[in-house]
Design a protein around this motif. Structure first.
Motif, PDB file in Angstrom:
ATOM      1  N   PHE A 149     -23.538 -33.080  22.374  1.00  0.00           N
ATOM      2  CA  PHE A 149     -22.292 -33.829  22.516  1.00  0.00           C
ATOM      3  C   PHE A 149     -22.517 -35.069  23.380  1.00  0.00           C
ATOM      4  O   PHE A 149     -23.511 -35.167  24.110  1.00  0.00           O
ATOM      5  CB  PHE A 149     -21.219 -32.989  23.228  1.00  0.00           C
ATOM      6  CG  PHE A 149     -20.732 -31.793  22.467  1.00  0.00           C
ATOM      7  CD1 PHE A 149     -20.059 -31.919  21.268  1.00  0.00           C
ATOM      8  CD2 PHE A 149     -20.926 -30.520  22.968  1.00  0.00           C
ATOM      9  CE1 PHE A 149     -19.598 -30.807  20.575  1.00  0.00           C
ATOM     10  CE2 PHE A 149     -20.467 -29.395  22.302  1.00  0.00           C
ATOM     11  CZ  PHE A 149     -19.800 -29.543  21.099  1.00  0.00           C
ATOM     12  N   ALA A 150     -21.512 -35.939  23.363  1.00  0.00           N
ATOM     13  CA  ALA A 150     -21.427 -37.009  24.355  1.00  0.00           C
ATOM     14  C   ALA A 150     -20.981 -36.361  25.668  1.00  0.00           C
ATOM     15  O   ALA A 150     -20.703 -35.157  25.734  1.00  0.00           O
ATOM     16  CB  ALA A 150     -20.421 -38.061  23.895  1.00  0.00           C
ATOM     17  N   PHE A 151     -20.891 -37.138  26.715  1.00  0.00           N
ATOM     18  CA  PHE A 151     -20.502 -36.632  28.029  1.00  0.00           C
ATOM     19  C   PHE A 151     -18.984 -36.696  28.174  1.00  0.00           C
ATOM     20  O   PHE A 151     -18.357 -37.628  27.687  1.00  0.00           O
ATOM     21  CB  PHE A 151     -21.171 -37.459  29.124  1.00  0.00           C
ATOM     22  CG  PHE A 151     -22.671 -37.484  28.985  1.00  0.00           C
ATOM     23  CD1 PHE A 151     -23.432 -36.413  29.405  1.00  0.00           C
ATOM     24  CD2 PHE A 151     -23.310 -38.561  28.392  1.00  0.00           C
ATOM     25  CE1 PHE A 151     -24.817 -36.409  29.263  1.00  0.00           C
ATOM     26  CE2 PHE A 151     -24.691 -38.579  28.248  1.00  0.00           C
ATOM     27  CZ  PHE A 151     -25.437 -37.499  28.676  1.00  0.00           C
ATOM     28  N   GLY A 152     -18.420 -35.722  28.868  1.00  0.00           N
ATOM     29  CA  GLY A 152     -16.982 -35.773  29.062  1.00  0.00           C
ATOM     30  C   GLY A 152     -16.448 -34.535  29.735  1.00  0.00           C
ATOM     31  O   GLY A 152     -17.168 -33.557  29.941  1.00  0.00           O
ATOM     32  N   GLY A 153     -15.158 -34.604  30.072  1.00  0.00           N
ATOM     33  CA  GLY A 153     -14.562 -33.451  30.704  1.00  0.00           C
ATOM     34  C   GLY A 153     -13.159 -33.707  31.206  1.00  0.00           C
ATOM     35  O   GLY A 153     -12.475 -34.637  30.766  1.00  0.00           O
ATOM     36  N   HIS A 154     -12.764 -32.886  32.136  1.00  0.00           N
ATOM     37  CA  HIS A 154     -11.400 -32.870  32.642  1.00  0.00           C
ATOM     38  C   HIS A 154     -11.147 -33.914  33.723  1.00  0.00           C
ATOM     39  O   HIS A 154     -12.060 -34.326  34.425  1.00  0.00           O
ATOM     40  CB  HIS A 154     -11.089 -31.480  33.213  1.00  0.00           C
ATOM     41  CG  HIS A 154     -11.050 -30.423  32.171  1.00  0.00           C
ATOM     42  ND1 HIS A 154     -12.149 -29.650  31.872  1.00  0.00           N
ATOM     43  CD2 HIS A 154     -10.062 -30.023  31.346  1.00  0.00           C
ATOM     44  CE1 HIS A 154     -11.832 -28.809  30.906  1.00  0.00           C
ATOM     45  NE2 HIS A 154     -10.573 -29.012  30.568  1.00  0.00           N
TER      46      HIS A 154
END
Length: 186
Positions: free
Chosen positions: A78-83
């Motif tokens: 995945f690409a980077f990401g989050g809350h």
């Protein structure tokens, strides 16, 4: 009296103003805006079943490689990401912070406007059990890495690796589209 949430206000303004590239993306934009208009805590994990998340696809400055992470829980690239977190002032800040933390590259240049929207269910994320589905309303940005960038695998990933844009691992269709968008922004 509840104090206004500046991150919520920024996300709502960002998504209201964003010009979607096609009808499908505009339908998602409309859904995200409606979610934020109806949900005061819509930026936070407390919003159930949907909440806003943000992240960034990291691309090299030549537009020839993308940096992906092998997600520890999903075991997919995945690409980077989050809350969102309390110190985040804007939606773009969420994306930039997540990309820096998860890639280990401190000097990424974030393209300031969202590049793509996506909705995806997150299995096994809800403490109430497997019959509940949490959905991330994901706002995706593009971050450009300097030529000298050295990635680091964070504790959230099994691996972080540069991939040539013509030799990507198996990705969800939306991620493939995001790679094309990222290349157009370099």
């Amino acid at each position: 009296m509840t104090l206004p949430d500046p991150l919520h206000a920024d996300a709502l303004a960002t998504l209201r103003d964003w010009r979607a590239p096609d009808a499908d993306q505009d339908a998602l934009r409309t859904r995200f805006v409606a979610h934020l208009e109806a949900t005061p805590d819509g930026m936070w994990r407390s919003a159930y079943p949907d909440h806003i998340t943000a992240g960034a696809l990291v691309i090299d400055s030549a537009g020839e490689r993308v940096l992906l992470n092998l997600h520890k829980k999903a075991r997919r690239w995945f690409a980077f990401g989050g809350h969102c977190e309390p110190g985040d002032a804007t939606l773009a800040d969420v994306a930039a912070r997540e990309a820096r933390e998860e890639s280990g590259i401190p000097d990424l240049r974030l393209v300031p406007a969202p590049a793509q929207l996506d909705v995806h269910p997150v299995p096994f994320c809800d403490p109430r059990g497997p019959d509940y589905t949490v959905r991330h309303l994901d706002v995706r940005y593009v971050a450009i890495a300097p030529a000298s960038a050295q990635e680091i695998t964070s504790e959230e990933s099994l691996d972080v690796r540069w991939w040539p844009v013509d030799g990507l691992p198996e990705l969800e269709p939306g991620m493939v589209d995001l790679v094309g968008i990222a290349r157009s922004l370099v």
